[in-house]
Design an enzyme around this catalytic site. Structure first.
Site, PDB file in Angstrom:
ATOM      1  N   HIS A  56      -1.393   2.246 -13.116  1.00 19.24           N
ATOM      2  CA  HIS A  56      -0.161   1.449 -13.012  1.00 19.24           C
ATOM      3  C   HIS A  56       0.483   1.234 -14.368  1.00 19.24           C
ATOM      4  O   HIS A  56       1.674   0.926 -14.450  1.00 19.24           O
ATOM      5  CB  HIS A  56      -0.410   0.128 -12.268  1.00 19.24           C
ATOM      6  CG  HIS A  56      -1.151  -0.921 -13.008  1.00 19.24           C
ATOM      7  ND1 HIS A  56      -2.503  -1.134 -12.848  1.00 19.24           N
ATOM      8  CD2 HIS A  56      -0.741  -1.855 -13.894  1.00 19.24           C
ATOM      9  CE1 HIS A  56      -2.889  -2.151 -13.600  1.00 19.24           C
ATOM     10  NE2 HIS A  56      -1.835  -2.604 -14.251  1.00 19.24           N
ATOM     11  N   ASP A  65      -7.687   3.315 -10.467  1.00 18.79           N
ATOM     12  CA  ASP A  65      -6.507   2.916 -11.247  1.00 18.79           C
ATOM     13  C   ASP A  65      -6.641   3.379 -12.703  1.00 18.79           C
ATOM     14  O   ASP A  65      -6.946   2.588 -13.599  1.00 18.79           O
ATOM     15  CB  ASP A  65      -6.342   1.397 -11.167  1.00 18.79           C
ATOM     16  CG  ASP A  65      -4.965   0.943 -11.601  1.00 18.79           C
ATOM     17  OD1 ASP A  65      -4.228   1.746 -12.190  1.00 18.79           O
ATOM     18  OD2 ASP A  65      -4.618  -0.227 -11.363  1.00 18.79           O
ATOM     19  N   SER A  84      -4.391  -5.032 -18.563  1.00 16.37           N
ATOM     20  CA  SER A  84      -4.479  -3.830 -17.736  1.00 16.37           C
ATOM     21  C   SER A  84      -4.747  -2.620 -18.615  1.00 16.37           C
ATOM     22  O   SER A  84      -4.027  -2.370 -19.583  1.00 16.37           O
ATOM     23  CB  SER A  84      -3.179  -3.624 -16.963  1.00 16.37           C
ATOM     24  OG  SER A  84      -3.011  -4.609 -15.986  1.00 16.37           O
TER      25      SER A  84
END
Length: 714
Positions: free
Chosen positions: A84, A220, A649
């Protein structure tokens, strides 16, 4: 050195070491956290984590494109981050014919690595304390505006002194609500190329349904490579650039994790608000966040109508939709968590104790009115916060809501300029136009704008809405379709051809009177308008908030001892830690998930839970090679109790030796209040197991040449 030691000693009373909770500065690890970390399993010295003079762990960690974290995992500049985080770049490089977002992509060699238009990584070089220097330029008689001006003047000097003639980026940041200041020195590399990404069905498996949830089964991650010139310096893109040889890269450990294993995360957490007063929490929960959720959903619904029509439109809106959806669920989760745990009440109780201390005779002159001032400000701005959030979601979800301060302003300045200046400005404007039209579709923009205007006009009722919107709403019974259609059809800003013609024959009057540019500017002017009463309240609020934090620390009543996150490099440490048993998870211990568990979630042709046939084939063949756990399962995700937030992230999850064991990508919704208050029982970080990452590259994607670059240890 003496200055640094004195700063550390002074901070010992401010930053007592505490496991799990806290996002810590690396320069203070040795004195504040190192002993605690060793007891939990750390085997590195503080110097091996952060050193100015020698290579250390911090040299392998980068900020990725300003909003995420990534890490170097090979001696040839290979970078690992979340899917992402790379989403924008992957979408930009995709087309209906070569849909890398949908199908995945793996470069067969370095020539196959793809360069997006704009992408950079930022290396952290060093930091230092400049609190005394900046605070010496301030006094209590200054207004907040005067204070900010004095701070900015000193910041400009500090940045110039430390950037070595432009070689480095220097950023001075405030901490503890303006009570301390540190500068950070960085080096940016802008030639960053896509190496590989799994298909979206893997990298985003579970979609919005599983977002912020556990158990999770998401791959991810995505991979990039940093390039520089022949001497290893930053350079603009060139076919002659070579892969960067980093000072440090992470070794990768394939032994897996178990309950209570030490886990350390380094990264760039974006923003926490753990010093926020009770009134601010209450304002967010009851006014601002509900408007955010509703506005985001309105934008998403109207994007989705068009994204379902074709791959081309889906790619245009993929990035904006994903970002909007992420915050939509996050903010609803925060409303639920903050309400459930009565966080505002907890803060109010703390502030009551502070207020009692503040009104003692020796403290009253400085702190006596702090809590009252804060509460008065929130009462004054509750309805405005709701109003502003509805309008803000209009700006966020349509490209044209705020175009007046973007392309509109650029064209105004272009029209005013002489011919020489216009030639200098033209390439930048053309790039902006290309970017605008590559990410939007006029029929969709019309629908989003009309829907958001209706929502704003009908829901932002406690504070005066923009006069132009009020007028249109009354004349059209809150239906903005006709107005939006006419405005878009008459504007030059909605047509590449009209803009190109304007650049050939510029007219200041034409762009100033352009209906869409004019409408956007009226919305923006209303959004930023402040009455004298509000301006004074904001000034008093800024001073009171700073004194609240100062007083909480001085009184030893502060519930926490570390500064809020603000996109500067931090370290957080904890353990692999399970949540209570969950029948939805097939794992023996609810601290990891398996490939089999992912297959059980599979739904053919479902946009969130579909999987490529190749993944289903592997589920039957069980060909997981050396990446399979010794217990026989293929790991996917695992849990730790590290303290992270947005910006983390892509952060590396490291074992006690500093070896890579996973990749942080999410948190659990039960602890969604974590940006405001840390819950030691509920807080979890959701991570991709590095073994799943490497299996996907090696076995699934047949890109073993990429794995061969890495340093893998057993």
């Amino acid at each position: 050195m003496k200055k640094i030691l004195l700063a550390v000693v002074a901070l010992l009373s401010i930053f007592p070491a505490r496991a799990d909770e806290g996002m810590w500065f690396l320069m203070f690890i040795e004195r504040l956290n190192h002993r605690d970390m060793q007891k939990m399993g750390l085997q590195l010295t503080a110097e091996e984590i952060y050193s100015i003079n020698n290579n250390s762990l911090k040299d392998a960690i980068v900020q990725f494109n300003g909003g995420c974290t990534a890490e170097l995992i090979s001696g040839s500049g290979l970078v690992l981050t979340n899917h992402h985080c790379g989403y924008d770049a992957i979408a930009e490089l995709s087309s209906p014919e070569n849909n890398y977002l949908r199908d995945g992509y793996w470069a067969a060699d370095k020539k196959g690595e793809l360069k997006p238009k704009s992408l950079f990584v930022r290396f952290f070089v060093r930091m230092d304390d400049v609190s005394k220097r900046i605070l010496s330029k301030l006094n209590d008689n200054m207004t907040e505006a005067e204070r900010e001006k004095a701070i900015n003047q000193e910041i400009a000097l500090i940045e110039k002194e430390n950037n070595e003639g432009g070689k480095y980026v220097v950023s001075v940041r405030s901490f503890f609500q303006g009570n301390e200041f540190y500068y950070f020195v960085y080096q940016d590399f802008t030639d960053v190329r896509l190496v590989g990404t799994p298909p979206e069905s893997v990298g985003k498996f579970g979609g919005d349904t599983d977002n912020w949830e556990w158990p999770r089964h998401t791959g991810d991650f995505s991979m990039f490579r940093v390039y520089g010139d022949a001497n290893g310096n930053p350079a603009e893109y060139s076919p002659n650039n070579v892969p960067l040889k980093p000072k440090q890269h992470l070794k990768i450990n394939l032994n897996g994790v178990k309950e209570n294993d030490f886990a350390m995360i380094l990264g760039y957490p974006g923003r926490t608000n753990r010093w926020m007063p009770a009134g601010g929490i209450e304002q967010n929960v009851k006014f601002a966040y509900p408007a955010w959720v509703e506005g985001a959903k309105t934008g998403m619904d109207n994007m989705q109508k068009y994204m379902q029509q074709s791959d081309e439109l889906r790619l245009k809106y993929a990035s904006k939709f994903a970002s909007t959806a992420n915050y939509w669920k996050n903010r609803q989760g925060m409303i639920d968590a903050l309400t459930k745990f009565q966080t505002a009440k907890t803060k109010a109780d703390q502030e009551a104790k502070f207020n009692k201390w503040a009104n003692k005779s020796e403290n009253k002159a400085r702190y006596g009115s702090v809590v009252e001032t804060l509460n008065n400000y929130y009462k004054m701005t509750n309805e405005k916060s709701r109003h502003d959030m509805y309008l803000n979601q209009l700006f966020r979800t349509t490209s044209y809501g705020s175009i007046g301060r973007g392309l509109g302003k650029m064209l105004e300045n272009y029209a005013k300029a002489d011919e020489k200046k216009r030639q200098e400005m033209k390439p930048q404007i053309e790039d902006a136009v290309e970017g605008l039209f590559s990410e939007q579709h006029i029929p969709a923009e019309k629908d989003i704008m009309a829907a958001q205007l209706k929502l704003y006009a009908t829901k932002a009722v406690g504070y005066p809405i923009a006069p132009v919107v009020e007028k249109i709403a009354k004349a059209n019974n809150n239906d903005f379709t006709k107005f939006v259609n006419a405005t878009f059809d008459l504007s030059i800003l909605t047509s590449k051809e009209r803009i190109a013609a304007f650049l050939e024959f510029p007219s200041e009057q034409l762009i100033v009177n352009d209906p869409l540019n004019q409408f956007s500017n009226e919305l923006l002017a209303h959004f930023s308008k402040r009455s004298d009463e509000l301006a004074k309240a904001q000034n008093d609020y800024g001073a009171a908030y700073r004194k609240l934090v100062e007083g909480l620390r001085a009184s030893k009543l502060a519930p926490i001892r570390y500064p809020d996150a603000n996109s500067t490099l931090r370290l957080t440490y904890g353990k692999v830690r399970a949540l209570p048993a969950d029948k939805r998870n097939d794992a023996k211990v609810n601290n990891f998930t398996t490939f089999d568990g992912m297959i059980k979630k599979y739904k053919k042709n479902d946009p969130e839970f579909d999987l490529p046939q190749r993944m289903l084939d592997f589920a039957k063949s069980k060909d997981f090679g050396r990446y399979q756990d010794k217990s026989g399962f293929m790991p996917v995700n695992f849990l730790t109790d590290n303290d992270i937030t947005g910006g983390n992230s892509g952060s590396p999850v490291l074992n006690g030796k500093g070896e890579l064991i996973g990749l942080a990508f999410d948190g659990n919704i039960e602890a969604m209040a974590g940006d405001v208050i840390f819950d030691k029982n509920l807080q979890r970080t959701i991570n991709v197991d590095i073994r799943y990452v490497l299996w996907l590259i090696d076995k699934y994607a047949n890109a073993k040449h990429i794995v061969d670059e890495m340093t893998i240890v057993k």
